[in-house]
Design an enzyme around this catalytic site. Structure first.
Site, short mmCIF file in Angstrom:
data_model
loop_
_atom_site.label_atom_id
_atom_site.label_comp_id
_atom_site.label_asym_id
_atom_site.label_seq_id
_atom_site.Cartn_x
_atom_site.Cartn_y
_atom_site.Cartn_z
N HIS A 15 0.83 -1.20 0.00
CA HIS A 15 0.00 0.00 0.00
C HIS A 15 0.87 1.25 0.00
CE1 HIS A 15 -0.34 0.77 4.67
NE2 HIS A 15 0.90 0.63 4.28
N CYS A 34 5.58 5.94 4.63
CA CYS A 34 4.36 5.27 4.14
C CYS A 34 3.83 5.92 2.87
CB CYS A 34 3.30 5.28 5.22
SG CYS A 34 3.78 4.31 6.65
N HIS A 40 4.92 0.03 -0.51
CA HIS A 40 5.69 -0.84 0.39
C HIS A 40 4.72 -1.88 0.92
CE1 HIS A 40 3.79 1.99 3.15
NE2 HIS A 40 3.85 1.03 4.04
N HIS A 42 3.30 -5.04 3.76
CA HIS A 42 3.15 -5.51 5.15
C HIS A 42 2.68 -6.95 5.16
CE1 HIS A 42 3.56 -1.60 7.11
NE2 HIS A 42 2.82 -1.09 6.15
N ASP A 80 -4.99 -10.67 -0.35
CA ASP A 80 -3.67 -11.30 -0.25
C ASP A 80 -2.89 -11.14 -1.56
OD1 ASP A 80 -1.62 -12.73 1.04
OD2 ASP A 80 -2.30 -14.60 0.10
N HIS A 81 -1.64 -10.70 -1.43
CA HIS A 81 -0.75 -10.47 -2.57
C HIS A 81 -1.30 -9.41 -3.54
CE1 HIS A 81 1.24 -13.94 -0.94
NE2 HIS A 81 2.26 -13.74 -1.74
N GLU A 125 -0.70 -4.50 11.82
CA GLU A 125 0.01 -4.08 10.61
C GLU A 125 1.49 -4.42 10.74
OE1 GLU A 125 -0.81 -0.55 7.74
OE2 GLU A 125 0.48 0.18 9.34
NI NI Z 1 2.53 0.80 5.52
#
Ligand code: NI
Length: 136
Positions: A15, A34, A40, A42, A80-81, A125
């Site tokens: 995100h 961020c 990037h 998580h 997911d992914h 997160e």
């Molecule tokens: Ni983040």
């Protein structure tokens, strides 16, 4: 007698935190790393807590297979992914902060869970950054 049962799950997603109404400078000032333009990732961890009465015939509050399948169908297959900003309609116009993600996840699971149950979601997160919804 009410009991809480908890199912854990996880998904990996990318995100970027961004407010399109702001300049690049303002976004970097508010969101720091961020706001990295190229995103990037998580490893999100989820705890789905379902509260209800113990069923006298099964001894269950809810068959955890039901919870597992709702999480798989509504959350894992959706997020997911994925790049949350680019690949999901939920975050096309909603900043994918942990706070917004936990509310979206709650709404998706709530829509599939029998209304007789209470539902609480905890989203990690990172190991140190955790959000919960709804708030008791
Ligand atoms: Ni983040």
């Amino acid at each position: 007698m009410k009991v809480a049962v908890i199912r854990r799950a996880s998904f990996n997603a990318a995100h970027k935190l961004w407010n399109a109404d702001w300049t690049d400078e303002k976004n970097k000032e508010v969101f720091g790393l961020c706001a990295n333009k190229n995103y990037h990732g998580h490893n999100y961890h989820l705890e789905v807590k379902v509260i209800g009465e113990i069923d006298a015939t099964t001894g269950y509050v809810i068959d955890l297979k039901i919870v597992k399948d709702i999480i798989k169908n509504e959350i894992e297959e959706r997020f997911d992914h994925k790049n949350l900003n680019l690949d999901t309609k939920e975050f096309a116009d909603l900043n994918p902060t942990a706070e917004n993600i936990v509310v979206v996840i709650y709404d998706l699971i709530r829509a599939k869970l029998d209304a007789k149950y209470e539902l609480f979601i905890k989203l990690y997160e990172t190991e140190k950054n955790i959000v919960e919804y709804p708030v008791k």
